[in-house]
Design a protein around this motif. Structure first.
Motif, PDB file in Angstrom:
ATOM      1  N   THR A 141       4.801   4.987   0.176  1.00  0.00           N
ATOM      2  CA  THR A 141       6.006   4.361  -0.362  1.00  0.00           C
ATOM      3  C   THR A 141       6.240   3.008   0.297  1.00  0.00           C
ATOM      4  OG1 THR A 141       7.033   6.504  -0.807  1.00  0.00           O
ATOM      5  CG2 THR A 141       8.501   4.604  -0.668  1.00  0.00           C
ATOM      6  N   TRP A 151      11.319  -9.667  -6.494  1.00  0.00           N
ATOM      7  CA  TRP A 151      10.070  -8.904  -6.573  1.00  0.00           C
ATOM      8  C   TRP A 151       9.486  -8.728  -7.972  1.00  0.00           C
ATOM      9  CZ3 TRP A 151       7.986  -8.876  -2.101  1.00  0.00           C
ATOM     10  CH2 TRP A 151       8.769  -8.788  -0.947  1.00  0.00           C
ATOM     11  N   LEU A 160       2.228  -3.569  -7.348  1.00  0.00           N
ATOM     12  CA  LEU A 160       2.609  -2.665  -6.259  1.00  0.00           C
ATOM     13  C   LEU A 160       2.787  -1.236  -6.760  1.00  0.00           C
ATOM     14  CD1 LEU A 160       5.237  -4.876  -4.388  1.00  0.00           C
ATOM     15  CD2 LEU A 160       2.871  -4.421  -3.694  1.00  0.00           C
ATOM     16  N   ALA A 161       3.446  -1.075  -7.903  1.00  0.00           N
ATOM     17  CA  ALA A 161       3.741   0.262  -8.425  1.00  0.00           C
ATOM     18  C   ALA A 161       2.503   0.966  -8.954  1.00  0.00           C
ATOM     19  CB  ALA A 161       4.801   0.175  -9.514  1.00  0.00           C
ATOM     20  N   HIS A 196       1.390   2.476  -5.429  1.00  0.00           N
ATOM     21  CA  HIS A 196       2.380   2.902  -4.442  1.00  0.00           C
ATOM     22  C   HIS A 196       3.637   3.381  -5.156  1.00  0.00           C
ATOM     23  CE1 HIS A 196       0.015  -0.449  -2.701  1.00  0.00           C
ATOM     24  NE2 HIS A 196       0.071   0.213  -1.565  1.00  0.00           N
ATOM     25  N   VAL A 252       7.395   2.587  -5.172  1.00  0.00           N
ATOM     26  CA  VAL A 252       8.173   1.422  -4.750  1.00  0.00           C
ATOM     27  C   VAL A 252       9.657   1.737  -4.854  1.00  0.00           C
ATOM     28  CG1 VAL A 252       8.719  -0.992  -5.208  1.00  0.00           C
ATOM     29  CG2 VAL A 252       6.364  -0.175  -5.493  1.00  0.00           C
TER      30      VAL A 252
END
Length: 328
Positions: free
Chosen positions: A78, A93, A100-101, A104, A106
């Motif tokens: 996370t 962001w 990123l998602a 991970h 987020v």
């Protein structure tokens, strides 16, 4: 210093902080609106994950985005994202969320006095990071890699300081260990503090008025500049003196040498808001921290995203690979 001089300095500090917030930020977004129409350097607005108001017992309702674990990887690490000054979690962001998602989970939230964040009696960085820890409690998340941009970098540092058992690693972008370093700072911030003590109730009322006019759901339009302008205006310029006052008191230098988690510092090489030398000093103060340099300025997260994003993502990947084991 005479009373008359002190009053004059207080008025100038207040005027300067409001002017910077009101006109500097608006000029940046107006430039974004114009630039996006004329060039392809800027990212298109991607589809953004939905957010919601989350009750934090004893603290208030925070606007939180949680992407959940990526498909097929329920144990993915996370990332806890902290946004910059005078912006929101989405506005800081949006250009990196999809990447990123993908690998991970987020989590991000609007900080106090920003966007749909909690409007408390006064603003403090400590309250912001404790809000973030309370969000993790509500979501059942044990620990995270804390990621921060600009003001968010100060928050990520402080998150480690106050919640070390929940911090598996740090990624600090375009940020510093201390906001007050020059002679000008030494005069400006104490004067601003005095102004804030006098006018805080007025600031807070204005911030509440803007917050009350926002719906619970974010409107994500198809046109980038219109969306960015609306997102920017969700944070009242009247929040800035109070927030800047808190940043002026932040100083992580006495304890940065104790940081014991993998850390990457993303340096913006032509940064006129937070000097590159201060960013490098931050990295030098943290044991084992690595430096990842990008060539643009402080707003590279939006204006130079095609060069900034791969460096930032590489820094995140490095920290995640070396982070201490996480059990969420």
């Amino acid at each position: 210093m005479t009373t008359r001089v002190m009053k004059s300095a207080t008025r100038h500090a207040l005027k300067g902080s409001l002017t910077a917030a009101r006109y500097g930020g608006r000029a940046a977004v107006l430039g974004m609106r114009t630039g996006i129409r004329r060039t392809q350097r800027f990212p298109a607005l991607p589809e953004l994950p939905a957010g919601r108001l989350l009750d934090l017992p004893g603290r208030g309702e925070a606007f939180v985005v949680d992407t959940g674990a990526p498909a097929g990887d329920p144990g993915a690490p996370t990332l806890l994202l902290f946004h910059g000054l005078a912006t929101t979690s989405y506005l800081t962001w949006f250009s990196t969320l999809a990447e990123l998602a993908a690998t991970h989970r987020v989590v991000m939230l609007d900080q106090r006095w920003h966007g749909r964040g909690i409007v408390s009696e006064r603003f403090s960085l400590e309250d912001c990071v404790d809000d973030a820890a309370a969000v993790l409690d509500q979501l059942g998340i044990a620990s995270v890699v804390a990621v921060g941009y600009s003001m968010g970098g100060a928050l990520a540092q402080l998150f480690w300081r106050r919640h070390p058992e929940r911090t598996a690693g740090l990624v600090l972008a375009s940020t510093a260990a201390c906001w007050s370093q020059t002679r000008g700072d030494a005069m400006f911030y104490p004067t601003l503090h005095k102004a804030n003590d006098r006018f805080r109730d007025r600031y807070r009322q204005r911030v509440l008025e803007v917050r009350a006019g926002l719906g619970d759901e974010r409107h994500v339009g198809a046109e980038m500049s219109t969306w960015a302008w609306g997102e920017f205006r969700s944070t009242s310029a009247w929040a800035m003196p109070e927030v800047l006052g808190a940043l002026g008191r932040f100083d992580a230098r006495p304890w940065l040498g104790e940081v014991d988690v993998p850390t990457a510092v993303v340096v913006t090489g032509r940064d006129h808001a937070i000097a590159t030398s201060r960013q490098r000093a931050l990295a030098a103060a943290i044991p084992g921290a690595t430096v990842h340099e990008t060539p643009g300025g402080h707003a590279s997260v939006v204006f130079d995203v095609h060069r900034w994003r791969p460096v930032f993502l590489a820094a995140v990947d490095e920290v995640v690979r070396h982070a201490r084991p996480v059990t969420n």
